[in-house]
Write an enzyme that holds these catalytic residues in place. Structure first.
Site, short mmCIF file in Angstrom:
data_model
loop_
_atom_site.label_atom_id
_atom_site.label_comp_id
_atom_site.label_asym_id
_atom_site.label_seq_id
_atom_site.Cartn_x
_atom_site.Cartn_y
_atom_site.Cartn_z
N LYS A 52 0.84 -1.20 0.00
CA LYS A 52 0.00 0.00 0.00
C LYS A 52 0.88 1.25 0.00
O LYS A 52 0.62 2.21 -0.73
CB LYS A 52 -0.95 -0.01 1.20
CG LYS A 52 -2.07 -1.05 1.04
CD LYS A 52 -2.86 -1.33 2.30
CE LYS A 52 -3.80 -2.53 2.04
NZ LYS A 52 -4.58 -2.97 3.20
N GLN A 96 -4.89 -1.57 9.28
CA GLN A 96 -4.74 -2.91 8.71
C GLN A 96 -5.36 -3.95 9.64
O GLN A 96 -5.07 -3.97 10.84
CB GLN A 96 -3.25 -3.19 8.46
CG GLN A 96 -2.97 -4.49 7.74
CD GLN A 96 -3.49 -4.53 6.30
OE1 GLN A 96 -3.67 -3.51 5.64
NE2 GLN A 96 -3.74 -5.72 5.80
N ASP A 119 -11.32 2.40 3.17
CA ASP A 119 -11.62 0.96 3.06
C ASP A 119 -13.12 0.74 2.80
O ASP A 119 -13.51 -0.36 2.39
CB ASP A 119 -11.28 0.24 4.38
CG ASP A 119 -9.90 -0.42 4.35
OD1 ASP A 119 -9.50 -0.91 3.27
OD2 ASP A 119 -9.25 -0.46 5.41
#
Ligand code: GUN
Length: 284
Positions: A52, A96, A119
């Protein structure tokens, strides 16, 4: 033999588009910024987080990296998220997953400002997707819609079957296919006669987490097959939830593993970060 849907190529196209968008914002004085938080040092998570950060660099974003020890308290993590929510220079916040057992993932996700939830996991964004309002959409299913559209696969009016009902893939996938006017069925571990249902699919999306589970008998001739799974066998070779060798001769289009859905997730994360910065600019 099916046409291979090339996720690597399509994800590169999207990253190029995002790069151009980021450059336009930079000229106007904004550097798109994603904050990435990892708690603990799970090796798989470290790889994802590293990818990422690399993608941010590639498209011209700034990435802020927070690597917190495994024993970080929930309170401390919630405090960091809250601080990042308040920073005007931060456009996206990504925590995460999975988090260590002593931290409530749900509490942390719901603490992220819906305006920075790149997200697409916050209930606010999940609700927006389901009522058809603009918001952030979970990256993997959003990426699958792009794979289909950019491969010339029509969704409207077609039988779409999603296997798997997770909050991250199955449920948002169903909502997105419905938004595209597909006729959508969701199957899961309690579905009776799974193969009977999946054989109805013009578009079959598989996210069940079982290696090579979907074989030719689950697939109609000429179906479009999208494989979300990723597994490593004992020889270190990657495979998906779909038995590619048996299904590919029957399908009209199929995503490979690796190189299908996988690369799309990060590309869509980048697209969501850009969108976040553009929206913040409009609000300012
Ligand atoms: N862990 C595995 N996939 C994801 C993802 O897409 N987002 C976050 N935040 N954590 C993950």
């Amino acid at each position: 033999m099916a046409e291979i849907i090339d996720g690597k190529m399509i994800s590169s196209q999207i990253k190029e588009e995002v790069k151009q968008g980021a450059a336009r914002l930079k000229e106007a004085g904004t550097t798109v910024t994603l904050a990435v938080i990892q708690v603990g040092s799970d090796p798989a998570s470290s790889v994802y987080v590293g990818n990422k950060k690399k993608a941010c660099e590639y498209v011209g974003f700034c990435s802020l990296s927070y690597e917190l020890p495994e024993e970080t308290t929930e309170e401390k993590l919630l405090g960091l998220v809250s601080e990042l929510n308040g920073r005007a220079d931060v456009n996206g916040i990504l925590v995460q997953l999975p988090l260590p057992g002593h931290i409530s993932e749900d509490k942390v996700i719901q603490m992220i400002s819906p305006d920075k939830d790149v997200d697409g996991f916050h209930v606010n964004n999940v609700g927006r997707l389901n009522v058809g309002e603009e918001g952030f959409v979970s990256c993997t299913p959003a990426g699958i819609i792009q794979l289909l559209k950019r491969s010339g696969v029509a969704i409207e009016g077609r039988e779409c079957v999603v296997v798997g009902r997770s909050n991250i893939v199955g449920k948002p996938m169903a909502a997105l296919l419905l938004r595209e006017n597909g006729t959508v069925t969701v199957c899961h571990s309690r579905t009776k006669n799974l193969a009977e249902v999946t054989r109805r699919a013009d578009i079959l999306v598989v996210a069940i987490g079982k290696p090579k589970f979907i074989t030719a008998e689950y697939v109609k001739d000429g179906a479009v097959v999208v494989d979300v799974g990723i597994h490593r066998n004992e020889n270190g070779k990657l495979c998906g939830d779909v038995d590619f060798d048996s299904v590919a001769p029957k399908a009209s289009h199929i995503t490979p593993v690796p190189g299908g859905v996988g690369p799309m997730t990060i590309a869509m994360l980048m697209a969501n970060c850009l969108q976040s910065a553009e929206r913040a600019g409009r609000r300012a």
